[in-house]
Design a protein around this motif. Structure first.
Motif, PDB file in Angstrom:
ATOM      1  N   ALA A   1       0.830  -1.203   0.000  1.00 15.07           N
ATOM      2  CA  ALA A   1       0.000   0.000   0.000  1.00 15.07           C
ATOM      3  C   ALA A   1       0.869   1.260   0.000  1.00 15.07           C
ATOM      4  O   ALA A   1       0.584   2.233  -0.716  1.00 15.07           O
ATOM      5  CB  ALA A   1      -0.931  -0.009   1.214  1.00 15.07           C
ATOM      6  N   PHE A   2       1.940   1.250   0.793  1.00 11.99           N
ATOM      7  CA  PHE A   2       2.810   2.420   0.840  1.00 11.99           C
ATOM      8  C   PHE A   2       3.528   2.627  -0.485  1.00 11.99           C
ATOM      9  O   PHE A   2       3.616   3.756  -0.994  1.00 11.99           O
ATOM     10  CB  PHE A   2       3.825   2.262   1.976  1.00 11.99           C
ATOM     11  N   LEU A   3       4.054   1.551  -1.059  1.00  8.85           N
ATOM     12  CA  LEU A   3       4.763   1.681  -2.334  1.00  8.85           C
ATOM     13  C   LEU A   3       3.846   2.196  -3.434  1.00  8.85           C
ATOM     14  O   LEU A   3       4.249   3.024  -4.261  1.00  8.85           O
ATOM     15  CB  LEU A   3       5.352   0.325  -2.736  1.00  8.85           C
ATOM     16  N   VAL A   4       2.604   1.726  -3.463  1.00  5.75           N
ATOM     17  CA  VAL A   4       1.679   2.107  -4.532  1.00  5.75           C
ATOM     18  C   VAL A   4       1.182   3.539  -4.369  1.00  5.75           C
ATOM     19  O   VAL A   4       1.038   4.274  -5.356  1.00  5.75           O
ATOM     20  CB  VAL A   4       0.494   1.121  -4.570  1.00  5.75           C
ATOM     21  N   THR A   5       0.931   3.965  -3.133  1.00  2.00           N
ATOM     22  CA  THR A   5       0.286   5.270  -2.921  1.00  2.00           C
ATOM     23  C   THR A   5       1.245   6.385  -2.533  1.00  2.00           C
ATOM     24  O   THR A   5       0.938   7.547  -2.747  1.00  2.00           O
ATOM     25  CB  THR A   5      -0.793   5.165  -1.830  1.00  2.00           C
ATOM     26  N   ARG A   6       2.405   6.060  -1.956  1.00  2.00           N
ATOM     27  CA  ARG A   6       3.253   7.113  -1.401  1.00  2.00           C
ATOM     28  C   ARG A   6       4.697   7.091  -1.888  1.00  2.00           C
ATOM     29  O   ARG A   6       5.546   7.742  -1.283  1.00  2.00           O
ATOM     30  CB  ARG A   6       3.248   7.010   0.129  1.00  2.00           C
ATOM     31  N   SER A   7       4.997   6.324  -2.917  1.00  4.20           N
ATOM     32  CA  SER A   7       6.366   6.305  -3.428  1.00  4.20           C
ATOM     33  C   SER A   7       6.346   6.559  -4.936  1.00  4.20           C
ATOM     34  O   SER A   7       5.284   6.637  -5.559  1.00  4.20           O
ATOM     35  CB  SER A   7       7.037   4.956  -3.128  1.00  4.20           C
ATOM     36  N   ASP A   8       7.562   6.681  -5.512  1.00  6.58           N
ATOM     37  CA  ASP A   8       7.673   6.881  -6.964  1.00  6.58           C
ATOM     38  C   ASP A   8       7.900   5.543  -7.677  1.00  6.58           C
ATOM     39  O   ASP A   8       8.606   5.479  -8.680  1.00  6.58           O
ATOM     40  CB  ASP A   8       8.789   7.859  -7.285  1.00  6.58           C
ATOM     41  N   LEU A   9       7.281   4.488  -7.172  1.00  5.88           N
ATOM     42  CA  LEU A   9       7.404   3.154  -7.764  1.00  5.88           C
ATOM     43  C   LEU A   9       6.963   3.188  -9.232  1.00  5.88           C
ATOM     44  O   LEU A   9       5.865   3.643  -9.542  1.00  5.88           O
ATOM     45  CB  LEU A   9       6.534   2.160  -6.989  1.00  5.88           C
ATOM     46  N   PRO A  10       7.776   2.718 -10.163  1.00  2.00           N
ATOM     47  CA  PRO A  10       7.358   2.710 -11.582  1.00  2.00           C
ATOM     48  C   PRO A  10       6.138   1.807 -11.791  1.00  2.00           C
ATOM     49  O   PRO A  10       6.042   0.724 -11.224  1.00  2.00           O
ATOM     50  CB  PRO A  10       8.588   2.136 -12.299  1.00  2.00           C
ATOM     51  N   GLY A  11       5.204   2.280 -12.615  1.00  2.00           N
ATOM     52  CA  GLY A  11       4.017   1.488 -12.931  1.00  2.00           C
ATOM     53  C   GLY A  11       3.109   1.252 -11.746  1.00  2.00           C
ATOM     54  O   GLY A  11       2.390   0.248 -11.699  1.00  2.00           O
ATOM     55  N   ARG A  12       3.099   2.198 -10.790  1.00  2.00           N
ATOM     56  CA  ARG A  12       2.360   1.952  -9.545  1.00  2.00           C
ATOM     57  C   ARG A  12       0.855   1.843  -9.758  1.00  2.00           C
ATOM     58  O   ARG A  12       0.175   1.161  -9.008  1.00  2.00           O
ATOM     59  CB  ARG A  12       2.674   3.025  -8.512  1.00  2.00           C
TER      60      ARG A  12
ATOM     61  N   THR B   1      -7.408   5.819  -9.360  1.00  2.00           N
ATOM     62  CA  THR B   1      -7.531   7.159  -9.920  1.00  2.00           C
ATOM     63  C   THR B   1      -6.561   8.164  -9.305  1.00  2.00           C
ATOM     64  O   THR B   1      -6.364   9.234  -9.858  1.00  2.00           O
ATOM     65  CB  THR B   1      -8.954   7.693  -9.711  1.00  2.00           C
ATOM     66  N   ARG B   2      -5.933   7.815  -8.171  1.00  2.00           N
ATOM     67  CA  ARG B   2      -5.152   8.836  -7.466  1.00  2.00           C
ATOM     68  C   ARG B   2      -3.718   8.422  -7.186  1.00  2.00           C
ATOM     69  O   ARG B   2      -3.041   9.011  -6.369  1.00  2.00           O
ATOM     70  CB  ARG B   2      -5.856   9.202  -6.149  1.00  2.00           C
ATOM     71  N   THR B   3      -3.253   7.370  -7.853  1.00  2.00           N
ATOM     72  CA  THR B   3      -1.871   6.970  -7.661  1.00  2.00           C
ATOM     73  C   THR B   3      -0.949   7.471  -8.770  1.00  2.00           C
ATOM     74  O   THR B   3       0.260   7.350  -8.674  1.00  2.00           O
ATOM     75  CB  THR B   3      -1.757   5.436  -7.609  1.00  2.00           C
ATOM     76  N   GLY B   4      -1.523   8.023  -9.794  1.00  2.00           N
ATOM     77  CA  GLY B   4      -0.693   8.496 -10.886  1.00  2.00           C
ATOM     78  C   GLY B   4      -0.314   7.379 -11.820  1.00  2.00           C
ATOM     79  O   GLY B   4      -0.798   6.264 -11.750  1.00  2.00           O
ATOM     80  N   GLY B   5       0.654   7.642 -12.743  1.00  2.00           N
ATOM     81  CA  GLY B   5       1.043   6.667 -13.738  1.00  2.00           C
ATOM     82  C   GLY B   5       2.107   5.713 -13.269  1.00  2.00           C
ATOM     83  O   GLY B   5       2.570   5.752 -12.184  1.00  2.00           O
TER      84      GLY B   5
END
Length: 503
Positions: A61-72, A499-503
């Motif tokens: 959850a943290f990686l997907v919503t609060r980090s710059d993980l590619p393809g999150r 919708t709110r995690t970005g690309g």
């Protein structure tokens, strides 16, 4: 009151049967080495899986919503999909893959069950934590950063503290799920309470032994529910004051950990989704080529959809008045009805099924061997999910609009139908989707209560897996997962991850 009555049927069954058996007979069954072993093994499995799911769910959850993980954004969607994979489907996939190559007995036992249950259960932590992270106030994190805290110290000391209630609630749901699981532990041959109860009834015809084991299992799950109530009270301490900021929170830069994190997430998704997908594709073609297989599969799918829709409709109908009362007229009566409805949440499907067999034979015989008794089992099992969804949705609907309608001379029933329910419809719909998903996946109560000669996707898969007919079982598993993926995707979309995690 009808909803509460449905929830109390299993407890009434246990009390009646305990009175018939007597304390001496119960004590002889209770104080044995085997019962102690079942307690230790069941608690150990629940503890291991809950700890693993908590670590995995919070990290994802943290990686997907609060980090710059590619393809999150894509990874955020995929991370929720294991919720659509029933535990017995995942166990079937791992067993059919590994045993098909390495021989019988290569994948079974405690740690195999812990792995499978972790892979299908972590979304219970991931989804609420992701939703909490998306909706949390970034102002507190900005204050911490302005006081000199680095991004990682802020994440651990501030961000994760804000979502502690979501973490606790998700972890406790995992513990309840593991204690009540029957399919995975049976396929993987782990002797825990649910498997022992089913064996006592179906093979040994030992009703007293099954009663004792059911009572101990209810006591264990009741302890988990007490912990859940405690976590709810603590959740109020983390409530956000004011409207907060509407802007998105900042993201932690992973730096050198960026691509190792991607590989780690991909590894988890490969184990949770890739193994079932490869296994089902491997056996699917052979399974559907059997004579008559497509007709059997179509009948089972129609039966699954029919009983799941019937169970969902009955559950939501019973939950609506309880949820409305809890949201609009809070007080001792509302709280008592709400807690009584939650009693069934402490009972595994196996205990619900046994109690309704007793109820159908002795009290409501016209319902026995009918889909209505199965729908009643689903309502008893999943009523708390529906009540929570209705109560939360109605609480968010502005009561002022109802007051305006009443001031214009509209009756309560008319206001409820034309104002309250339409305003709360999205939340009620989410609750219905969750109930439908769980009805589709439910196995032990369906095994006990389905009418003679009726197969669902779950029971068809179970019947064929129990005799190692992997090719015949694969189409049932594949179709069950595909149908269950639809409400799972919609529920994950409601967290805001899509919708709110970005690309």
């Amino acid at each position: 009151m009808l909803a509460v009555g449905v929830a109390l049927i299993p407890l009434a069954y246990l009390a009646t049967r305990a009175g018939e058996a007597g304390w001496d007979r119960m004590a002889d069954e209770l104080f044995t080495a085997r019962t102690g072993e079942l307690v230790v093994r069941s608690v150990a499995l629940a503890t291991v899986v809950t700890a693993a799911c908590t670590a995995l769910g919070v990290t994802l959850a943290f990686l997907v919503t609060r980090s710059d993980l590619p393809g999150r954004r894509l990874l955020g969607v995929l991370a929720a999909l294991p919720l659509a994979v029933p535990s017995y489907v995942a166990a079937f996939a791992w067993v059919s893959t590994l045993q098909g190559d390495a021989g019988v007995g290569s994948f079974a036992g405690f740690w195999a069950a812990a792995l499978v249950l972790t892979l299908v259960s972590y979304p219970y932590v991931y989804l609420p934590v992701a939703a909490a992270l998306v909706g949390s106030d970034p102002a507190q994190e900005e204050v911490a950063r302005s006081l000199g805290r680095g991004p990682w110290r802020t994440a651990v000391g501030v961000t994760l503290r804000q979502v502690r209630p979501a973490v606790a609630a998700g972890a406790l749901l995992v513990a309840l799920y593991v204690l009540s699981d029957f399919g995975a532990v049976s396929i993987l041959r782990v002797d825990v309470f649910t498997r022992a109860i089913f064996t006592a009834i179906s093979l040994g015809f030992d009703r007293t032994g099954a009663l004792v084991l059911s009572t101990v299992l209810v006591a264990l799950t009741a302890l988990v529910l007490l912990a859940e109530q405690f976590s709810r009270r603590r959740a109020a301490r983390y409530a956000r004051l004011g409207g907060g900021a509407a802007r998105p929170p900042g993201r932690v830069r992973l730096g050198r950990l960026r691509w190792p994190a991607v590989l780690g997430v991909a590894g988890v998704l490969g184990a949770a989704l890739g193994v079932p997908a490869v296994s089902l594709l491997r056996w699917f073609g052979e399974g559907v080529s059997r004579p008559g297989s497509l007709g059997e599969l179509a009948d089972a799918a129609a039966n699954s959809l029919g009983v799941a829709l019937l169970g969902t409709g009955l559950t939501m109908m019973l939950a609506l008045p309880v949820g409305l009362l809890s949201a609009r007229a809070p007080g001792l009566l509302a709280m008592a009805l709400d807690r009584l409805a939650y009693l069934s949440h402490a009972l595994p499907g196996l205990v619900i099924g046994l109690s309704l067999v007793f109820f159908g034979i002795n009290v409501a015989y016209p319902l026995y061997q009918s889909v209505w008794l199965l729908a009643l089992a689903y309502a008893a099992l999943f009523l708390p999910l529906a009540v929570a969804a209705v109560s939360a949705a109605v609480a968010q609907a502005p009561p002022g609009l109802e007051e305006v309608a009443r001031s214009l001379g509209r009756r309560r029933a008319h206001v409820l139908r034309t104002v309250t329910v339409p305003l709360a419809a999205p939340g009620i719909g989410a609750g219905a989707a969750l109930v439908f998903l769980t009805c589709m996946k439910e196995l032990p109560a369906t095994l006990l209560l389905r009418p003679t000669g009726m197969d669902t996707l779950a029971t068809g898969l179970w019947t064929r897996t129990s005799v190692a007919a992997y090719a015949a079982a694969a189409p049932y598993a594949a179709l069950l997962v595909l149908i269950a993926a639809v409400p799972t995707w919609w529920l994950s979309a409601r967290t805001g991850v899509l919708t709110r995690t970005g690309g």
